[in-house]
Design a protein around this motif. Structure first.
Motif, PDB file in Angstrom:
ATOM      1  N   ALA A 679     -62.228  64.028  25.846  1.00  0.00           N
ATOM      2  CA  ALA A 679     -63.680  64.087  26.321  1.00  0.00           C
ATOM      3  C   ALA A 679     -63.787  63.537  27.918  1.00  0.00           C
ATOM      4  N   ILE A 680     -62.973  62.328  28.107  1.00  0.00           N
ATOM      5  CA  ILE A 680     -63.175  61.853  29.775  1.00  0.00           C
ATOM      6  C   ILE A 680     -62.479  62.835  30.438  1.00  0.00           C
ATOM      7  N   THR A 681     -61.435  63.670  30.075  1.00  0.00           N
ATOM      8  CA  THR A 681     -60.655  64.471  30.817  1.00  0.00           C
ATOM      9  C   THR A 681     -61.411  65.753  31.143  1.00  0.00           C
ATOM     10  N   LEU A 682     -62.134  66.171  30.018  1.00  0.00           N
ATOM     11  CA  LEU A 682     -63.013  67.534  30.217  1.00  0.00           C
ATOM     12  C   LEU A 682     -64.336  67.058  31.178  1.00  0.00           C
ATOM     13  N   GLU A 683     -64.843  65.788  30.938  1.00  0.00           N
ATOM     14  CA  GLU A 683     -65.752  65.430  31.735  1.00  0.00           C
ATOM     15  C   GLU A 683     -65.378  65.327  33.249  1.00  0.00           C
ATOM     16  N   ASN A 684     -64.226  64.871  33.581  1.00  0.00           N
ATOM     17  CA  ASN A 684     -63.595  65.067  34.929  1.00  0.00           C
ATOM     18  C   ASN A 684     -63.541  66.424  35.430  1.00  0.00           C
ATOM     19  N   LYS A 685     -63.300  67.574  34.552  1.00  0.00           N
ATOM     20  CA  LYS A 685     -63.084  68.597  34.917  1.00  0.00           C
ATOM     21  C   LYS A 685     -64.670  69.338  35.070  1.00  0.00           C
ATOM     22  N   LYS A 686     -65.606  68.501  34.462  1.00  0.00           N
ATOM     23  CA  LYS A 686     -66.961  69.036  34.758  1.00  0.00           C
ATOM     24  C   LYS A 686     -67.323  70.193  33.706  1.00  0.00           C
ATOM     25  N   ASP A 687     -66.478  70.186  32.603  1.00  0.00           N
ATOM     26  CA  ASP A 687     -66.562  70.987  31.486  1.00  0.00           C
ATOM     27  C   ASP A 687     -67.527  70.175  30.462  1.00  0.00           C
ATOM     28  N   PHE A 688     -68.801  70.098  30.857  1.00  0.00           N
ATOM     29  CA  PHE A 688     -69.421  69.157  29.848  1.00  0.00           C
ATOM     30  C   PHE A 688     -69.707  69.659  28.498  1.00  0.00           C
ATOM     31  N   ALA A 689     -69.744  70.774  28.336  1.00  0.00           N
ATOM     32  CA  ALA A 689     -70.024  71.383  26.930  1.00  0.00           C
ATOM     33  C   ALA A 689     -68.923  70.894  26.047  1.00  0.00           C
ATOM     34  N   ALA A 690     -67.622  71.324  26.563  1.00  0.00           N
ATOM     35  CA  ALA A 690     -66.475  70.906  25.577  1.00  0.00           C
ATOM     36  C   ALA A 690     -66.274  69.466  25.785  1.00  0.00           C
ATOM     37  N   ALA A 691     -66.792  68.628  26.839  1.00  0.00           N
ATOM     38  CA  ALA A 691     -66.640  67.386  26.614  1.00  0.00           C
ATOM     39  C   ALA A 691     -67.460  66.547  25.366  1.00  0.00           C
ATOM     40  N   ALA A 692     -68.587  67.049  25.527  1.00  0.00           N
ATOM     41  CA  ALA A 692     -69.668  66.694  24.358  1.00  0.00           C
ATOM     42  C   ALA A 692     -69.079  66.890  23.334  1.00  0.00           C
ATOM     43  N   LEU A 693     -68.477  68.207  23.011  1.00  0.00           N
ATOM     44  CA  LEU A 693     -68.032  68.348  21.706  1.00  0.00           C
ATOM     45  C   LEU A 693     -66.662  67.365  21.285  1.00  0.00           C
ATOM     46  N   ALA A 694     -66.019  67.034  22.202  1.00  0.00           N
ATOM     47  CA  ALA A 694     -64.988  66.122  21.980  1.00  0.00           C
ATOM     48  C   ALA A 694     -65.460  64.779  21.725  1.00  0.00           C
ATOM     49  N   ALA A 695     -66.705  64.262  22.366  1.00  0.00           N
ATOM     50  CA  ALA A 695     -67.300  63.116  22.209  1.00  0.00           C
ATOM     51  C   ALA A 695     -68.008  62.979  20.840  1.00  0.00           C
ATOM     52  N   ASP A 696     -68.409  64.227  20.368  1.00  0.00           N
ATOM     53  CA  ASP A 696     -69.037  64.213  18.947  1.00  0.00           C
ATOM     54  C   ASP A 696     -67.878  63.829  17.878  1.00  0.00           C
ATOM     55  N   SER A 697     -66.662  64.523  18.057  1.00  0.00           N
ATOM     56  CA  SER A 697     -65.522  64.195  17.426  1.00  0.00           C
ATOM     57  C   SER A 697     -65.400  62.694  17.211  1.00  0.00           C
TER      58      SER A 697
END
Length: 953
Positions: A679-697
């Protein structure tokens, strides 16, 4: 179809070759071959095991465990020369390999080379002093060689040291049984009898020893001794047919026909139907009659006494003949008859003493000897009294009546306090009773008389150690060792005491004190493995890593290929932060023993430590290389994966970081850390939708408040729109008019910033004011962004035209500087302002100082504004304090009066609080007090309340 068959054939060939390669690789792996050889050995397939062992040694010639296994296999197949060769090679490489000595001894015993076996036993005891198993081995070898005297000493030492050990007791008994049989074969019945007596002392019920001892006694004509043995046996088995028959035979051999007939009658009572016994009755009586007919002097003297009971000469003769024939109990009867008439008769009392001693009634004999000594003190009686007390005490000890034995020894010491035998026995009895302090007192008493007696000095040293006084014990042991520098027993005793002292001090966490006895050990024996081990550990424990490394190096000089010492040295190097040096050692061990898990784990630990050090020293590439080495050894290492993800994120190599995170999720699907890293890595990529899905997991795995909050934060980042409502209420102390502004806003967020549209409404008596605003924040790069605003109104309440622009630049230490301008058009007045500000965070505090330089129709004024905020909850919420001087062109509540307020001395103070709920909904409440100086004596006040509501969607 032909092409398909060709492809299928190629596939089968490739698979077969790969399988063969894997099988060949496994077969040629030394560790695998060794394990297979062990299994074959267990199943008795010695030939197959030898073949596998030879293959393993061909692949790895220094495989010492394999060499020993091969030596054992050759021993099992009776190829003793080959066995001897490999076992000696092992001992040359590692003189402290314990199992090798066992095999070496067994090989020499199996091939009848007893002297060589004894040499190996002695060498083993040199390296493992005091080892029970090797002492027992040595005893067995001495027995095979019939070295009885050496065996006796070793057996006695073992019994003294391990009196309660059943294995030692069994070996002690077996040794004396072997000695007894050996002496019987030589015809030395006296020594044979002594050996069997030793067995019976240790095991009074040993039937074999009793039978053998009895046979020796009968063969030598010692009927009284044989009779004693039978009587002793009858105590535990009073109705034994064989024992009763043997007793009758012995009495018959002694010509004690009266007692023989008495025993015969007892047998007939117990076994009335036994025809053999009935036949013996007649023959025994006929033999007795023939023997006693006018020939037996005892019978003749007994006849005299029957006619003349007071005949002293006849009494003396009867007693003498009874004693000669070993009939001590009958002699006692006649002595007691004589003492009835002459109770103080010294000669009779002396004869009674002889009879009691001969009959092993030591306690009663000692009492009588004491009485005689009181009447007539002389050295001979004193010596006899001491001897009888000693024998009596020994009897009590044999019966495990320690209290009675102590009382007996103490009576002897009252008469002869310097007697070494009594002192030694008394101390040993206290030791058997676990009363070491009392034993120590007795030993010290002995040393007052014999201060240089090494036996008592050694005993005192041992007792001091048992009572925890290791320094005193070691001092005595050191003195004894200095007297006998070549005596291995003395030196080993000193070493054992010093090592024990060190262990006790280490257990008490007295690490510095523990070093002293270890230094003494190493001074005498620099290669002592145990002392070197302890010194390495102690130096590390006390922060002396350099010394620990020195001792590790010294130990490796004596044991150069010792795996444990190499591992210990690696541990010290790691402690000294020489992680590469540690990794070099552990890596070599791991390569040499690829299937030994602890070496692999140690290597991984060294690499992890090296990687962490590189991270701390800002060397991410080197750190990543170290962690990749770890992952090459163990692709599932969670720490290496996590650290690698952190480094890759720091280097903005987000795709690689995601690959590592996905690998971690694959190996550890229920681990929240890897989902969080994704989730943190996706956030760093600014891919917030995918990061939010990872954070939901992450939340599904562990629904903590922090995880839920982070998910809400990322979810908010996917929302691109925001709706806002604002309300400004202004009141005055100089008029009843109210000034209210209501605002509706729509804002859209995009990758580089946001833009917003607002509609402001304000009602007045003069009409309703409407103003439209367009606003934008635009990020040029991470250090630079712009702010722009354009507003237009119907001029009823608001300025007709309003424009703003600022450029913000971030410098080092998060210092932000603003440069910009403002434009206002209100009625016939036009205002231009230059704006500059400086902002700086201090932890959770943020401070901004802004200055306006205003030009209005040729007049120049300035305004200043100081804003402070204290952030809460990940910098989402804040409390603010605002102070102002002058009227700024950004003050919405006073813009309508801007021309009138310009130049007036104005102070303002404000405070507020803004709260964000789940990163979506923002509410705020702010209040401001404004004080204006109208004239030298007139002031007026304004009060603003500002409400904020925002909602992302």
């Amino acid at each position: 179809m032909a092409v398909l068959k060709h492809l299928l054939s190629c596939f089968i060939v490739c698979v077969t070759l790969q399988a063969q390669a894997q099988i060949f690789k496994q077969k040629t792996n030394p560790e695998a071959l060794y394990n297979q050889a062990v299994q074959e050995t267990k199943q008795g397939h010695y030939g197959k095991a030898i073949e596998l062992s030879r293959q393993a040694l061909a692949a790895q010639p220094d495989f010492i465990d394999q060499e020993l296994l091969l030596g054992r296999l050759y021993m099992l197949t009776k190829q003793y020369d080959l066995s001897r060769k490999y076992i000696k090679q092992v001992l040359m490489k590692n003189p402290t390999y314990r199992d090798a000595y066992h095999y070496a001894i067994n090989v020499e015993l199996s091939s009848g080379r007893y002297e060589e076996a004894l040499c190996f036993a002695d060498e083993a005891l040199y390296h493992f002093p005091g080892s029970l198993e090797f002492m027992l081995k040595k005893l067995g070898i001495l027995d095979v060689q019939h070295k009885v005297y050496q065996g006796n000493n070793l057996a006695a030492t073992l019994m003294d040291k391990y009196p309660q050990d059943t294995l030692v007791k069994r070996a002690y008994i077996e040794h004396h049984m072997v000695s007894g049989r050996y002496y019987q074969q030589l015809g030395n019945n006296g020594m044979a009898r002594q050996s069997y007596d030793k067995v019976l002392e240790a095991d009074p019920r040993n039937a074999e020893a009793r039978e053998a001892g009895l046979a020796v006694a009968l063969k030598t004509g010692n009927y009284s001794g044989a009779l004693d043995q039978v009587n002793d046996a009858l105590v535990s088995s009073p109705g034994s047919y064989d024992l009763l028959m043997r007793k009758m035979s012995i009495l018959q051999e002694q010509h004690d026909y009266a007692n023989a007939l008495s025993v015969l009658q007892e047998i007939l009572r117990k076994y009335p139907s036994d025809g053999k016994v009935r036949a013996l009755e007649t023959s025994l009586r006929m033999e007795a009659a023939a023997y006693y007919t006018n020939t037996d002097p005892l019978s003749l003297y007994q006849g005299v006494l029957e006619k003349n009971p007071g005949n002293r000469e006849a009494l003396d003769k009867v007693i003498t003949w009874c004693m000669v024939r070993g009939n001590y109990r009958e002699a006692m009867v006649w002595i007691n008859r004589g003492l009835k008439n002459s109770p103080n008769d010294t000669k009779l009392l002396t004869l009674k003493l002889d009879a009691l001693e001969a009959d092993r009634k030591f306690s009663t004999a000692a009492d009588l000897a004491g009485l005689l000594y009181q009447r007539s003190p002389n050295p001979s009686l004193k010596e006899r009294f001491i001897f009888l007390q000693t024998q009596s005490g020994r009897e009590f000890l044999a019966q495990q009546q320690n209290d009675l034995a102590l009382a007996t020894f103490e009576r002897g010491l009252d008469m002869s306090p310097e007697d070494t035998t009594l002192l030694d026995l008394t101390a040993n009895t206290y030791i058997a009773m676990k009363d070491n302090n009392a034993a120590l007192r007795v030993t010290e008493q002995a040393l007052k008389y014999y201060p240089d007696n090494e036996k008592f000095l050694l005993k005192k040293s041992t007792l001091l150690a048992e009572t925890g006084k290791y320094e005193e014990a070691a001092a005595i042991a050191a003195s004894l060792a200095s007297r006998h520098p070549n005596d291995a027993r003395m030196n080993n005793n000193l070493t054992d005491l010093l090592l024990t002292s060190a262990r006790v001090l280490m257990k008490a966490d007295e690490f510095d004190l523990a070093k002293q006895p270890l230094r003494q050990v190493l001074a005498a024996s620099p290669g002592n493995r145990e002392a070197l081990d302890y010194m390495i550990n102690l130096q590390s424990a006390t922060g002396q890593a350099d010394s620990a490394l020195w001792y590790a190096g010294k130990a490796l000089e004596y044991y150069p290929n010792d795996r444990d010492l190499l591992l210990k040295k690696a541990s010290v190097l790691q402690e000294m932060k020489d992680y590469n040096g540690a990794a070099a050692i552990t890596g070599e061990l791991s390569n040499r023993y690829p299937y030994t898990l602890k070496y692999k784990q140690a290597y991984i630990s060294s690499l992890m430590a090296a990687g962490s050090a590189y991270q701390r020293n800002q060397q991410p590439d080197s750190a990543l290389a170290a962690f990749n080495q770890v992952l090459a050894l163990n692709s599932k290492d969670s720490l290496a994966l996590l650290y690698s993800i952190n480094i890759l994120n720091g280097q903005q190599r987000y795709d690689s970081a995601l690959a590592y995170a996905d690998r971690g999720i694959k190996f550890y699907p229920g681990n929240e850390n890897f989902q969080l890293k994704r989730a943190i890595t996706l956030e760093n990529k600014k891919d917030f939708a995918a990061a939010a899905l990872a954070a939901d997991s992450v939340v599904k795995i562990n629904s903590t408040a922090a995880n839920i909050d982070y998910h809400d934060y990322l979810e908010s980042k996917t929302l691109k729109n925001q709706f806002g409502l604002y309300f400004l209420h202004s009141s005055y102390d100089y008029t009843d008019d109210k000034y209210n502004i209501a605002t509706a806003e729509y804002r859209h967020f995009f990758r580089r910033g946001s833009y917003a549209f607002r509609l402001n409404y304000a009602g007045r008596q003069t009409g309703n004011g409407l103003q439209g605003e367009a606003e934008m924040y635009y990020t040029h790069n991470p250090k630079l962004y712009s702010y722009a605003l354009l507003a237009y109104s119907n001029k009823v309440v608001f300025p007709q035209l309003r424009a703003s622009y600022s450029l913000f630049k971030t410098f080092g230490k998060d210092l932000e500087v603003e440069l910009g301008g403002r434009y206002l058009s209100l009625d016939s007045v036009t205002s231009f302002s230059a704006v500059t500000s400086v902002a700086k965070p201090f932890g959770d505090f943020w401070v901004n100082l802004r200055a306006y330089f205003i030009s209005e129709e040729g007049d120049f004024n300035s305004s200043f504004n100081l804003t402070t905020r204290y952030y809460l909850n990940r910098r989402q919420d804040f409390v603010t304090l605002i102070a102002g001087l002058g009227t700024s062109p950004d003050d919405r509540s006073r813009l309508i009066q801007f021309p009138q307020l310009t130049g007036l001395l104005t102070h303002s103070v404000g405070a507020g609080y803004q709260k964000v709920f789940k990163y979506r909904t923002t509410v705020g409440l702010f209040g401001t007090w404004i004080n204006q100086k109208v004239s030298d004596a007139a002031y007026r006040n304004q009060y603003d309340i500002y409400l904020v509501f925002q909602r992302k969607f």
